[in-house]
Design an enzyme around this catalytic site. Structure first.
Site, PDB file in Angstrom:
ATOM      1  N   GLU A   1       4.300   1.013  -5.079  1.00  0.00           N
ATOM      2  CA  GLU A   1       4.979   1.730  -4.013  1.00  0.00           C
ATOM      3  C   GLU A   1       5.588   0.683  -3.086  1.00  0.00           C
ATOM      4  O   GLU A   1       4.924  -0.301  -2.738  1.00  0.00           O
ATOM      5  CB  GLU A   1       4.012   2.624  -3.240  1.00  0.00           C
ATOM      6  CG  GLU A   1       3.511   3.787  -4.064  1.00  0.00           C
ATOM      7  CD  GLU A   1       2.841   4.866  -3.231  1.00  0.00           C
ATOM      8  OE1 GLU A   1       2.948   4.844  -1.984  1.00  0.00           O
ATOM      9  OE2 GLU A   1       2.215   5.753  -3.839  1.00  0.00           O
TER      10      GLU A   1
ATOM     11  N   GLY B   1       0.831  -1.200   0.000  1.00  0.00           N
ATOM     12  CA  GLY B   1       0.000   0.000   0.000  1.00  0.00           C
ATOM     13  C   GLY B   1       0.861   1.243   0.000  1.00  0.00           C
ATOM     14  O   GLY B   1       2.030   1.207  -0.391  1.00  0.00           O
ATOM     15  N   CYS B   2       0.293   2.351   0.432  1.00  0.00           N
ATOM     16  CA  CYS B   2       1.017   3.622   0.473  1.00  0.00           C
ATOM     17  C   CYS B   2       2.300   3.463   1.290  1.00  0.00           C
ATOM     18  O   CYS B   2       2.267   3.034   2.436  1.00  0.00           O
ATOM     19  CB  CYS B   2       0.127   4.702   1.082  1.00  0.00           C
ATOM     20  SG  CYS B   2       0.975   6.277   1.265  1.00  0.00           S
ATOM     21  N   PHE B   3       3.430   3.803   0.690  1.00  0.00           N
ATOM     22  CA  PHE B   3       4.701   3.473   1.333  1.00  0.00           C
ATOM     23  C   PHE B   3       5.011   4.250   2.598  1.00  0.00           C
ATOM     24  O   PHE B   3       5.793   3.811   3.413  1.00  0.00           O
ATOM     25  CB  PHE B   3       5.875   3.519   0.366  1.00  0.00           C
ATOM     26  CG  PHE B   3       6.034   4.721  -0.506  1.00  0.00           C
ATOM     27  CD1 PHE B   3       5.794   6.013  -0.085  1.00  0.00           C
ATOM     28  CD2 PHE B   3       6.470   4.547  -1.810  1.00  0.00           C
ATOM     29  CE1 PHE B   3       5.978   7.102  -0.914  1.00  0.00           C
ATOM     30  CE2 PHE B   3       6.661   5.622  -2.658  1.00  0.00           C
ATOM     31  CZ  PHE B   3       6.415   6.910  -2.205  1.00  0.00           C
ATOM     32  N   TRP B   4       4.378   5.396   2.824  1.00  0.00           N
ATOM     33  CA  TRP B   4       4.730   6.188   4.018  1.00  0.00           C
ATOM     34  C   TRP B   4       4.343   5.467   5.310  1.00  0.00           C
ATOM     35  O   TRP B   4       5.142   5.391   6.250  1.00  0.00           O
ATOM     36  CB  TRP B   4       4.095   7.577   3.955  1.00  0.00           C
ATOM     37  CG  TRP B   4       4.580   8.372   2.789  1.00  0.00           C
ATOM     38  CD1 TRP B   4       3.821   8.872   1.771  1.00  0.00           C
ATOM     39  CD2 TRP B   4       5.926   8.729   2.479  1.00  0.00           C
ATOM     40  NE1 TRP B   4       4.614   9.525   0.855  1.00  0.00           N
ATOM     41  CE2 TRP B   4       5.914   9.454   1.268  1.00  0.00           C
ATOM     42  CE3 TRP B   4       7.153   8.504   3.104  1.00  0.00           C
ATOM     43  CZ2 TRP B   4       7.073   9.965   0.682  1.00  0.00           C
ATOM     44  CZ3 TRP B   4       8.300   9.014   2.505  1.00  0.00           C
ATOM     45  CH2 TRP B   4       8.248   9.730   1.315  1.00  0.00           C
TER      46      TRP B   4
END
Length: 120
Positions: A62, A18-21
Site C-alpha cells: 500500500e 503501512g495502511c495508506f489512509w
C-alpha cells in the site's frame, strides 16, 4: 507560477508506510503538498485489486504518491513525516496491520531524491 507569482517546482515521491489512509492524511495536511493519491506499488500483478493486495497475493505494498511544490516543502520535511508516521524497523507490520502490503519503502522519482534519502 503559483497565485502569488512565485515559481513552483512540482515533484513527486511515493512512500509505503503501512495502511495508506493514515499515511495519506499525514502528507495531505502539509503546506506545499499539492495532492496525494493512494494505490499499490512494488508487486508483480498488473492492476492489483484491494482483495488481492489485502490477502498478500499480489506482492504489492500500500502506497501514497505525494505531489508537492519543492520550492515550498523540502525532502527533509517529507522524509521526517515518513519516519514519524510509522516504524520502519517492524518487518511487514504497522501497528495491528500485518502483511507484506504494509512494508516500508520509499520510491524515488529522480536521482536528487535518492541522494537526499535515508540511504543516499
Amino acid at each position: 507560477v503559483d497565485s502569488s507569482g512565485r515559481s513552483s517546482e512540482v515533484a513527486s515521491l511515493v512512500v509505503a508506510a503501512g495502511c495508506f489512509w493514515g499515511v495519506e492524511l499525514a502528507f495531505a495536511r502539509l503546506p506545499g503538498v499539492i495532492s496525494t493519491e493512494v494505490g499499490y506499488i512494488g508487486g508483480s500483478t498488473p492492476r492489483p485489486t484491494y482483495s488481492a493486495v489485502s490477502k498478500g497475493k499480489s506482492g504489492h505494498a500500500e502506497a501514497v504518491r505525494i505531489i508537492f511544490d519543492a520550492s515550498t516543502i523540502g525532502l527533509t520535511t517529507l522524509f521526517g513525516v515518513f519516519f514519524d508516521v510509522h516504524d520502519p524497523t517492524t518487518l511487514n507490520r504497522q501497528g495491528n496491520d500485518v502483511g507484506t502490503q504494509y512494508r516500508s519503502a520509499i520510491f524515488y522519482s529522480d536521482e536528487r531524491q535518492g541522494a537526499a534519502g535515508p540511504d543516499g
